[in-house]
Write an enzyme that holds these catalytic residues in place. Structure first.
Site, PDB file in Angstrom:
ATOM      1  N   SER A  50       7.504   4.487  10.144  1.00 42.91           N
ATOM      2  CA  SER A  50       7.776   3.458   9.142  1.00 42.91           C
ATOM      3  C   SER A  50       6.754   2.331   9.226  1.00 42.91           C
ATOM      4  CB  SER A  50       9.200   2.925   9.324  1.00 42.91           C
ATOM      5  OG  SER A  50       9.198   1.635   9.862  1.00 42.91           O
ATOM      6  N   LYS A  51       6.676   1.590   8.109  1.00 45.96           N
ATOM      7  CA  LYS A  51       5.742   0.466   8.050  1.00 45.96           C
ATOM      8  C   LYS A  51       6.004  -0.512   9.191  1.00 45.96           C
ATOM      9  CE  LYS A  51       4.717   0.719   3.173  1.00 45.96           C
ATOM     10  NZ  LYS A  51       3.648   0.325   2.318  1.00 45.96           N
ATOM     11  N   ARG A  52       7.263  -0.575   9.623  1.00 50.51           N
ATOM     12  CA  ARG A  52       7.620  -1.535  10.685  1.00 50.51           C
ATOM     13  C   ARG A  52       6.995  -1.176  12.033  1.00 50.51           C
ATOM     14  NH1 ARG A  52      13.492  -1.501   9.899  1.00 50.51           N
ATOM     15  NH2 ARG A  52      12.906  -0.478   7.973  1.00 50.51           N
ATOM     16  N   TYR A  55       0.830  -1.211   0.000  1.00 47.73           N
ATOM     17  CA  TYR A  55       0.000   0.000   0.000  1.00 47.73           C
ATOM     18  C   TYR A  55       0.864   1.261   0.000  1.00 47.73           C
ATOM     19  CZ  TYR A  55      -4.299  -2.578   1.065  1.00 47.73           C
ATOM     20  OH  TYR A  55      -5.378  -3.400   1.005  1.00 47.73           O
TER      21      TYR A  55
END
Ligand code: GLU
Length: 523
Positions: free
Chosen positions: A258-260, A21
């Site tokens: 962040s995605k993390r 995404y």
């Protein structure tokens, strides 16, 4: 400073790699590029950088396009739109990259390198053991084309490396000013991988030229890539576009957003924060407030104005007000932006956005993966059991809400079956059983009144409740709260008159009766 007016030749691009995404930071990159293009009457190009097959995630192009459409950021050239500089998927442009690789090989600005990945790993490990960091040393003499071909015939996969010049490179940046990077910072980068695909750096440089990109606006994490790009442009005889590297987006805690962050939260047993654009869509935000909020991550209008629609941003935006300092993602502020935007848009627009929210949430397949707790069943029920008129009234009755899930929390009970209402024991105790069952006594009085009441409008019902207060010489809460518990199971609902009007006479009476009977049945 970058001029964003008076030129018809501004061509900017957003070049996502289809790895999932669209990240909210990516959305900010799109927005600034889009604004520069719209402001200048130029073109906004969307290019899909899909040459890294190992990172490719199925469906992500469609997801990115959906996210952009939801934000209202259209592209003049790119997937589905087409345009004169296509194809816009890098995986369909391999011949072009090969042509320019040949050019660099012929002009001696690039060479085949024969080290296998294992050899490179060993070299890296050795450098680390010796306390340094690995820097690729250009072989001397360079492998010949014949040697590369022989290696390939033997099953090896030689790469092509670009000869980085042995001199400092200055990036003239429209946001950061001039940044000079010394040659020791670079080694000869791979421009064509063993599988024959170009690396990001090379494909990006070729396409920025062929797509006639005039301004490259991207995140500061790309700053160290730019000297490599400039060196390749020079070697290929290309123009250098103007560059602007935008500030990185940080969490309020000071870590990079962040995605993390999502995985980290899940590991800690906490609900994952919204990071991707789609997370915000599923969390019930309006795209208007997201666009408004991300515009202010790095840009400021120069005064204390904070509310901007896309049209207002196009009017007010200028690159020279994009700052250097890191931007902080203040979720409380976003929430309050959303509250304001929900109150600002027209009822038609709010209805369309709410319907979109319900549709998106209802389409989510519940999985075993821990993730945000989405009201999937409630969204499905509301879609099945309501119409536009009903939803508009519900939204009106819940005015002041922050995000769409608040509407479901406040008014979702309206759509349940009468016998699916679950009574919250705490609410029952506090509102109905306390004071010798005064709440239940009040419900008995009200049941009779509801049965004979003819005008079932919100105003008339509000008046009925007030009149009952006067008759019983008691406060609003002593009348309205028992009704709330009876019809909703809890103590939260829109205004009592609106609630009952939305529920309808029959259901109101059925729920009040059921509540009284449940009490009778409890010893
Ligand atoms: N595909 C690159 C990325 O997603 C694009 C970077 C650039 O704008 O050059 O990070």
């Amino acid at each position: 400073m970058m001029s964003t007016t008076n030129t018809n030749f501004v061509r900017v691009r957003f070049a996502p790699s289809p790895t999932g995404y669209l990240h909210i930071g990516g959305a900010r990159t799109v927005l600034f590029n889009w604004l520069v293009a719209r402001k200048a009457g130029g073109a906004f190009v969307l290019r899909i950088e899909d040459t890294d097959r190992t990172r490719h995630v199925e469906d992500s192009v469609q997801k990115i396009l959906n996210d952009l459409r939801w934000l209202g950021l259209d592209w003049d050239e790119g997937p589905e739109t087409g345009g004169g500089c296509g194809p816009y998927f890098q995986s369909e442009r391999l011949d072009l990259y090969h042509k320019y690789i040949e050019q660099l090989l012929k002009s001696n600005r690039a060479y085949y390198a024969l080290e296998t990945p294992q050899m490179l790993t060993t070299m890296r490990e050795q450098a680390e053991k010796a306390g340094g960091s690995f820097r690729y040393q250009r072989p001397d003499p360079l492998p010949t084309i014949a040697q590369a071909e022989a290696a390939r015939a033997d099953g090896a996969s030689p790469v092509v490396r670009f000869k980085m010049p042995d001199q400092a490179i200055t990036v003239v940046d429209d946001i950061l000013g001039s940044v000079t990077i010394e040659p020791e910072q670079f080694d000869d980068l791979v421009i064509q991988k063993g599988d024959g695909f170009p690396t990001y750096h090379f494909a990006c440089v070729v396409d920025d030229e062929l797509m006639q990109i005039t301004h490259v606006l991207r995140g500061q994490e790309h700053l160290m890539n730019t000297p490599k790009h400039i060196a390749m442009q020079e070697a290929l005889g290309f123009r250098t576009p103007r560059y602007g590297h935008m500030p990185v987006i940080f969490n309020m805690s000071g870590t990079k957003m962040s995605k993390r962050d999502k995985e980290k939260a899940i590991k800690k047993g906490e609900p994952p924060p919204e990071i991707d654009v789609n997370d915000f869509r599923l969390a019930g935000y309006l795209p208007e407030s997201i666009v408004n909020f991300i515009a202010l991550l790095g840009w400021n209008p120069g005064d204390d104005r904070e509310q901007f629609s896309l049209a207002e941003l196009t009017e007010a935006f200028s690159m020279d007000r994009v700052g250097k300092t890191n931007a902080k993602f203040d979720r409380d502020k976003l929430r309050s932006f959303n509250t304001d935007w929900c109150a600002r848009v027209t009822p038609e627009r709010l209805l369309a956005a709410f319907t979109d929210y319900l549709t998106q949430v209802a389409a989510v397949t519940p999985t075993d993966d821990p993730g945000p707790d989405l009201p999937i069943a409630a969204a499905k029920r509301v879609l099945e059991r309501s119409d536009s008129a009903m939803l508009t009234s519900v939204l009106g009755a819940c005015a002041g809400f922050h995000t769409f899930p608040d509407v479901l929390k406040k008014a979702g009970f309206l759509f349940l079956d009468d016998d699916a209402i679950e009574f919250d024991p705490k609410a029952v105790k506090k509102v109905l059983t306390k004071n010798n069952g005064a709440g239940y006594a009040m419900l008995n009085v009200l049941q009779a009144k509801f049965e004979s009441h003819e005008n079932w409008s919100a105003e008339a019902l509000e008046a009925l409740v007030k009149q009952t207060c006067e008759e019983k010489d008691t406060k609003m809460g002593a009348v309205a709260q028992p009704i709330r518990v009876a019809v909703s199971g809890g103590t939260i609902s829109p205004g009592i008159g609106e609630t009952l009007a939305l529920l309808g006479q029959e259901k109101t009476i059925a729920r009040v009766k059921r509540c009284i009977e449940k009490h009778k049945a409890t010893p």
